[in-house]
Scaffold this motif. Sequence first.
Motif, PDB file in Angstrom:
ATOM      1  N   ALA A  72     -17.755 -41.403 -50.831  1.00 63.81           N
ATOM      2  CA  ALA A  72     -17.675 -41.577 -49.376  1.00 63.81           C
ATOM      3  C   ALA A  72     -17.301 -43.023 -49.026  1.00 63.81           C
ATOM      4  O   ALA A  72     -16.398 -43.261 -48.219  1.00 63.81           O
ATOM      5  CB  ALA A  72     -19.008 -41.203 -48.742  1.00 63.81           C
ATOM      6  N   VAL A  73     -17.975 -43.979 -49.664  1.00 60.91           N
ATOM      7  CA  VAL A  73     -17.694 -45.395 -49.382  1.00 60.91           C
ATOM      8  C   VAL A  73     -16.264 -45.738 -49.797  1.00 60.91           C
ATOM      9  O   VAL A  73     -15.519 -46.373 -49.051  1.00 60.91           O
ATOM     10  CB  VAL A  73     -18.711 -46.303 -50.120  1.00 60.91           C
ATOM     11  N   GLU A  74     -15.900 -45.242 -50.970  1.00 59.36           N
ATOM     12  CA  GLU A  74     -14.555 -45.551 -51.489  1.00 59.36           C
ATOM     13  C   GLU A  74     -13.486 -45.011 -50.544  1.00 59.36           C
ATOM     14  O   GLU A  74     -12.550 -45.718 -50.186  1.00 59.36           O
ATOM     15  CB  GLU A  74     -14.432 -44.931 -52.903  1.00 59.36           C
ATOM     16  N   GLU A  75     -13.663 -43.772 -50.087  1.00 57.41           N
ATOM     17  CA  GLU A  75     -12.653 -43.159 -49.213  1.00 57.41           C
ATOM     18  C   GLU A  75     -12.581 -43.860 -47.855  1.00 57.41           C
ATOM     19  O   GLU A  75     -11.495 -44.163 -47.362  1.00 57.41           O
ATOM     20  CB  GLU A  75     -12.968 -41.666 -49.007  1.00 57.41           C
ATOM     21  N   ALA A  76     -13.745 -44.139 -47.265  1.00 56.48           N
ATOM     22  CA  ALA A  76     -13.760 -44.758 -45.933  1.00 56.48           C
ATOM     23  C   ALA A  76     -13.130 -46.156 -45.977  1.00 56.48           C
ATOM     24  O   ALA A  76     -12.331 -46.511 -45.111  1.00 56.48           O
ATOM     25  CB  ALA A  76     -15.188 -44.829 -45.415  1.00 56.48           C
ATOM     26  N   ILE A  77     -13.470 -46.940 -46.996  1.00 57.12           N
ATOM     27  CA  ILE A  77     -12.919 -48.301 -47.085  1.00 57.12           C
ATOM     28  C   ILE A  77     -11.416 -48.247 -47.372  1.00 57.12           C
ATOM     29  O   ILE A  77     -10.629 -49.017 -46.812  1.00 57.12           O
ATOM     30  CB  ILE A  77     -13.684 -49.143 -48.140  1.00 57.12           C
ATOM     31  N   ARG A  78     -11.030 -47.297 -48.219  1.00 50.96           N
ATOM     32  CA  ARG A  78      -9.586 -47.163 -48.516  1.00 50.96           C
ATOM     33  C   ARG A  78      -8.809 -46.834 -47.240  1.00 50.96           C
ATOM     34  O   ARG A  78      -7.788 -47.458 -46.951  1.00 50.96           O
ATOM     35  CB  ARG A  78      -9.393 -46.064 -49.570  1.00 50.96           C
ATOM     36  N   HIS A  79      -9.324 -45.894 -46.454  1.00 50.44           N
ATOM     37  CA  HIS A  79      -8.650 -45.543 -45.197  1.00 50.44           C
ATOM     38  C   HIS A  79      -8.595 -46.733 -44.244  1.00 50.44           C
ATOM     39  O   HIS A  79      -7.574 -46.979 -43.609  1.00 50.44           O
ATOM     40  CB  HIS A  79      -9.376 -44.379 -44.522  1.00 50.44           C
ATOM     41  N   ILE A 106      -7.682 -55.071 -37.330  1.00 52.52           N
ATOM     42  CA  ILE A 106      -8.767 -54.092 -37.466  1.00 52.52           C
ATOM     43  C   ILE A 106      -8.306 -52.873 -38.265  1.00 52.52           C
ATOM     44  O   ILE A 106      -7.162 -52.431 -38.122  1.00 52.52           O
ATOM     45  CB  ILE A 106      -9.223 -53.566 -36.085  1.00 52.52           C
ATOM     46  N   GLY A 107      -9.197 -52.318 -39.050  1.00 45.05           N
ATOM     47  CA  GLY A 107      -8.931 -51.034 -39.715  1.00 45.05           C
ATOM     48  C   GLY A 107     -10.189 -50.189 -39.694  1.00 45.05           C
ATOM     49  O   GLY A 107     -11.273 -50.692 -40.004  1.00 45.05           O
ATOM     50  N   THR A 108     -10.071 -48.946 -39.291  1.00 46.37           N
ATOM     51  CA  THR A 108     -11.248 -48.060 -39.311  1.00 46.37           C
ATOM     52  C   THR A 108     -11.002 -46.922 -40.291  1.00 46.37           C
ATOM     53  O   THR A 108      -9.873 -46.450 -40.438  1.00 46.37           O
ATOM     54  CB  THR A 108     -11.545 -47.455 -37.920  1.00 46.37           C
ATOM     55  N   GLY A 109     -12.056 -46.492 -40.940  1.00 50.46           N
ATOM     56  CA  GLY A 109     -11.943 -45.373 -41.883  1.00 50.46           C
ATOM     57  C   GLY A 109     -13.222 -44.560 -41.869  1.00 50.46           C
ATOM     58  O   GLY A 109     -14.284 -45.060 -41.479  1.00 50.46           O
ATOM     59  N   ALA A 110     -13.104 -43.325 -42.275  1.00 45.73           N
ATOM     60  CA  ALA A 110     -14.275 -42.439 -42.284  1.00 45.73           C
ATOM     61  C   ALA A 110     -14.206 -41.525 -43.490  1.00 45.73           C
ATOM     62  O   ALA A 110     -13.140 -41.321 -44.072  1.00 45.73           O
ATOM     63  CB  ALA A 110     -14.326 -41.614 -41.008  1.00 45.73           C
TER      64      ALA A 110
END
Lengths: 404, 498
Positions: free
Chosen positions: A17-24, A4-8
């Motif tokens: 926003a999408v790019e940053e959250a998915i990267r995290h 699992i990986g979570t990002g925000a």
Amino acid sequence: MIDIGTGASIEKNDVAAVEEAIRHAKTKKVNKERIDLAFVFHSSDLPASGIIKNVSALLPNVPVLGGNASGFFTHQSLYKRGIVVMLVTFPEGALFTAGDIHNISSAGALAAGEQLGEKLLSGFKSVPRNLALLFFDRLTQDNAEFIGGLQERLGKSFPCVGASLSSPDDSSRSGLIFNKTALRDACAGILFGGKISFGLGLRHGWKPLGKPHVITAVSGNVVHKIDNEPAVRLYEEYLAYDFPRIRKELKNLSVLYPIGIRIAGQDEYLLRSIQTINSDGSLVCRGDIPAGSVTRLMISTKETCLEATRAAVEEAKTNLAAHALKFHKEKSSRLVIVFNSFPRAAALGKDARTELKIIAESLEPGTGIIGVNSFGEVAPLATQSYHGQTYFQNQMISVLIIEG
Amino acid sequence: MSDIELLMNALGMLGIVCSIGLGIWIVFLLSDIKQLRLSVDNLKHTLDEMDEQAKLVVRTDIELNKAQEELDKKITGLYTLQTLSRQISATLDEAQIFSKIEPPLLADLGFEKAVAFGWDESHPGAVIRLSAGFSEAETAAISSLIDGEKTHFKRLISDERAVSSISPSIDQGFRNKVCTIFKVTAFVISPYLPKEGNKGIFLAGAENPDTVINEGDEELIKILANQIGQALDNARLFEKTWQAHQELESRVEQRTRELSQAFEEIKRVSQRKNDFVSNVSHELRTPLTSIKGYASILLSGKLGVIPEEAHKRLEKINKHSDELVQFVNELLDIARIESGRMTLKIAPVNLKNIVDEVGDMLTVQMKERQIAFSSILPDAIPEVMADYSQIKRVFINLVNNAFKYTQAGGRITVRVQRVDTGIQVDITDTGCGMPEDALDKLFTEFYRVDTAINQEVKGTGLGLAMVKHIVEAHKGNIWVKSKVGAGSTFSFTLPQSV
């Protein structure tokens, strides 16, 4: 084991926003290439079309479920704005199918439930199925029929857990996301099966107050009489408010003081918040009430709500332990999905942070958590006499632990 | 009595006993039921009492919840106001001030929409400075509609008065129009009032019909509008200061450019002067050499005996020619140094040798005038980096000057010493000295101190100027200390040899 990986992200631009959250989220995953499923929740200031476009560009061919919500959280923080993403890779032997149904009201709730059940079952043949996870854009009275239709296909006592992301009174929100589509008047679901275990904990934290009253006249979700008096008299007596004032302040009063129905075998009363009051004094509740039920006015404090959260997590862990023995004798990991009722979170105010801390600290470190503020929840009642039948719940916190 | 009769009697007796027993039991049972009824009544009463207490609990809880809600709202509002004030105060760009008021911050203040507008003389209608929570089309519609209520808004500005949808003093017609124009159900309006520039109206509103506003909200918005006014003043002041600074900078640049041009012009003129002096000097030297040559031939008598009077005149020609040659040579040297055409042959130089040579050169003349000459040079004095012949000229000039202005019986002392900046040479005489106001101009070309003695002592006014050029070409300094009647000390420094 589940990876699992979570990002925000709280970026104002949907692409960023999408790019940053998915990267995290990817940085926290072991396997960064294989992603089986993505949960995505975002605030209404980010356009759903932009979110869908950018998520599908970054996660091509990955099933995506989620939608526009008024609040969401990961194990780290609560968010009112931005986006949260959870990327999941299931272990070998675990199976899931995802499906959606929209325009429920025009298709008929029962038929729509049956159709979704068939879609979800299409991927399962000989594999035993365990649980259905459902996202609604809004839950209304018809959803009881919808769940009935779904359970016609999945099994009468098949456990279904879900929540609505928007208030039925709010038509401004953009609704659900299922893969590359934004849906309205819809439900998107996942059917899980195979070597994967679940533990569900449900609590609200409201306590009964005053003497019991008997619902003497009810039809579906409309309570006409309590103790042979117009139902609104209950509120008039306890609150010492006149009828117009109760109607005016109903939104707030309904959250603070819902009515509770005693259900034999359940730890807590089944809550019913009041949606509207008819001019004849009958109460229109969010969910059906059986005739002859004993009801009490319910009250809570921040402490009882937080205690309920703690109990819900513990209940989920206990239920998981009972099921987990079947498969997971070796190493496994967990992901947690939390549906926390928006009115309940609003009543907690700043203590919503304490609640998140309680959830995170009650679970093993490293457990992936994603949560969303909901407007009505569906979950099975624990008591034997209800045979695990899925019931429409109000002001609940539902903690679902998935282990694999 | 027969057995039957006995049996009947016994049964009758038993019946009587049973009836009495049953009666007694019924009496006890009735007593228990009464007791039970009493207990039930008590329980019911207790339950009713508890229910009444529950009602009190609920009512107290409502009040507490409301108080808590008010408090939370106030705290959040104050915190947001502080955040906004900090952001607004830190903004010195007028256009940026309003952009800081974003919907999330407005929501924390308890509002969903905000608009700021005013009337500008350069613009026919209202000028919208901020539109938060409105679409572009809505903003355009607002812009045209607020002109209809201009009188009301202008009065609020002139009265410096804030109003809200709950103000008792608000005109109901105006209230309804504001709700219609801005599509809000509750609002607070406060004017923003900068000391300079255009004043305007700040409106915060809520669309949600459940929104309840109170006097606290009115106060919050009033403070925010004040902050906006102050921030606008600050931004305008900054703009003015910045423009003044820009203007000053541009003036300085202009002046610097003009000075550079003037300096370049001076350099060009100076160069022309040097070239002219150099050319003229060269041109003069050739005929001078001829004049001096012919005068020498005539004086030698090779062309015949010259009468006494003619001889005297020829000697004068010869002498003046020598002076003129020296004058021309000095002019040429100065021109060479100034134009950078003179190449110095820098090498380690022992100053003691130069001092001795100069002393020897003037010994006879000094004895004749009874002037004592002495030098003070420590044995361990280090060598200097210099052009030997040029530095010797400096010594000759300065010692010669001292000799010229020192009366018979006087003293000339040359002292060489080590200082922080290198080697310092002081040439001190006990001569007539100079007035203080002459010292600054002493090293200027053609300058001669206006004293009686200078009427008798001949000089070109170029010697000290040349000395200064030579010392500075060696990266040294030269200065003089003098007092009328108390002699003079000429000092110069030279870099020490490493």
